[in-house]
Design a protein around this motif. Structure first.
Motif, PDB file in Angstrom:
ATOM      1  N   SER A 256      29.374  11.422  53.607  1.00 11.94           N
ATOM      2  CA  SER A 256      29.900  10.180  54.181  1.00 11.94           C
ATOM      3  C   SER A 256      31.118   9.674  53.414  1.00 11.94           C
ATOM      4  O   SER A 256      31.994   9.008  53.987  1.00 11.94           O
TER       5      SER A 256
ATOM      6  N   ARG B 274      34.302  12.121  54.467  1.00 14.82           N
ATOM      7  CA  ARG B 274      34.410  12.425  55.885  1.00 14.82           C
ATOM      8  C   ARG B 274      35.839  12.788  56.302  1.00 14.82           C
ATOM      9  O   ARG B 274      36.049  13.655  57.141  1.00 14.82           O
TER      10      ARG B 274
ATOM     11  N   GLN C  62      33.504  16.893  64.145  1.00 13.12           N
ATOM     12  CA  GLN C  62      32.851  15.619  63.854  1.00 13.12           C
ATOM     13  C   GLN C  62      31.330  15.732  63.975  1.00 13.12           C
ATOM     14  O   GLN C  62      30.589  15.150  63.179  1.00 13.12           O
ATOM     15  N   GLU C  63      30.880  16.495  64.958  1.00  9.62           N
ATOM     16  CA  GLU C  63      29.435  16.713  65.102  1.00  9.62           C
ATOM     17  C   GLU C  63      28.885  17.467  63.896  1.00  9.62           C
ATOM     18  O   GLU C  63      27.782  17.186  63.405  1.00  9.62           O
TER      19      GLU C  63
ATOM     20  N   ASP D 190      28.607  15.076  61.052  1.00  2.73           N
ATOM     21  CA  ASP D 190      27.422  14.246  61.259  1.00  2.73           C
ATOM     22  C   ASP D 190      26.154  14.987  60.854  1.00  2.73           C
ATOM     23  O   ASP D 190      25.237  14.400  60.264  1.00  2.73           O
TER      24      ASP D 190
ATOM     25  N   LEU E 173      25.487  14.899  57.192  1.00  4.21           N
ATOM     26  CA  LEU E 173      25.014  13.642  56.631  1.00  4.21           C
ATOM     27  C   LEU E 173      23.523  13.705  56.298  1.00  4.21           C
ATOM     28  O   LEU E 173      23.033  12.961  55.442  1.00  4.21           O
TER      29      LEU E 173
END
Length: 337
Positions: free
Chosen positions: A7, A10, A32-33, A36, A39
């Motif tokens: 995070s 990013r 971006q996925e 995610d 994370l």
């Protein structure tokens, strides 16, 4: 090396490049996925002289025996410096677990050079056209130990049966019998079949054996029966018993209506020390004639002893108990424990 929070990185160009190298996202939304997804993972990173990340391993802890590397990458400017292997070594030092990863064919040689065992794996839905492999790195201290908790043995649709334990000479049909079982399991489970290996004595050329095909099947979580038991039953497999306290072990047998050879299908989770012991023991016997012949003699002696004391009332578990000292001694030599 140190752990980082994705995070906080990013928008870091190096981290974005590393994840793109690891998973080859097709566009910005896919990247971006991927970020995610990370994370939810732990991330160990190596840093360059300028303080920026140059390599990373994104991973998750499984059960008490296993750790899964989801993404591993090194920037092109820092490759061939041993950073990827150093990350893997550090993870094993930190967590003391067997490490596993699935990968395409182009990375298999890297994992093999580090001592990972390589198994064919099912296609990954994320990369359906790529041939996949399961790579597993043993953690030697775990291979020399057994769980001390109650295995929680429970008969499901099967029960121990008594009979005369008889060994058959090595049969050239056994590998083909395994392949038919493997194909049936693969068709039933699809991407959930992380690895399907022929193990036990029928997997070792020249070794006498009970004419039962032993199969080691890895699924993402052997405790999560709802994700694989219905599919196996639908394919005609009989759920014989479960032992949740012994590496989450479940055992199935091909049902009479499948047309498959008699066998034992042992289900484990990836990174299971017992799976690794089975494969390493098989590979050792394949490559060491003296130990293979000594094991054949131990098997014959165990069958003879059991026949003399129990006749047609023998149990396989008693046969296994008689030959166990030989197996444990060979394990100590193979695993250095």
């Amino acid at each position: 090396m140190r752990h980082i929070q994705i995070s906080e990185y990013r928008q870091d160009p190096a981290v974005r490049e590393l994840l793109a190298l690891a998973a080859d996202p097709v566009d910005e939304p896919a990247l971006q996925e991927l970020i995610d997804d990370c994370l939810q993972l732990q991330v160990l990173a190596a840093f360059g002289a300028d303080g920026g990340p140059v390599a990373l391993a994104a991973y998750r802890l499984g059960d008490e025996y296993s750790l899964c590397i989801e993404y591993l990458a090194v920037l092109g400017t820092h490759q061939r410096r041993g950073l990827a292997s150093a990350l893997v070594s550090r993870l094993q030092e930190l967590h003391g677990r067997c490490i596993w990863a699935t990968t395409d064919a182009d990375a298999v040689d890297f994992y093999r050079a580090l001592g990972f065992l390589i198994s064919d794996s099912a296609a990954d839905p994320r990369w359906p056209a790529a041939r996949r492999h399961l790579c597993t790195l043993p953690y030697a201290p775990l291979l020399g130990l057994q769980p001390t908790s109650d295995p929680g043995y429970e008969d499901v649709d099967g029960a121990p049966s008594r009979g005369l334990i008889e060994l058959a000479p090595a049969d050239p049909r056994w590998p083909g019998d395994f392949e038919k079982i493997r194909a049936a399991l693969s068709a039933a489970l699809g991407s959930s079949a992380l690895a399907i290996e022929h193990t036990g004595s029928t997997s070792v050329p020249g070794l006498p054996a009970k004419p039962l095909i032993d199969v080691a099947l890895l699924v993402p979580d052997a405790d999560d029966e709802g994700r694989y038991v219905p599919q196996l039953r639908a394919a005609g497999m009989v759920f014989w018993h479960r032992e949740p306290g012994w590496y989450k072990h479940r055992m199935f047998k091909p049902g009479a209506g499948t047309g498959l050879a008699a066998g034992n299908i042992h289900v484990f989770s990836p990174g299971s020390p017992e799976f690794l012991r089975m494969v390493l023991f098989r590979d050792h016997l394949r490559g060491h004639r003296a130990d293979r012949e000594a094991y054949a003699a131990a098997k014959r002696e165990a069958a003879s002893q059991l026949a003399a004391t129990h006749g047609a009332q023998g149990l396989v578990m008693d046969y296994n108990r008689i030959k166990e000292p030989f197996i444990l001694d060979l394990h100590r030599r193979i695993f250095g424990s």
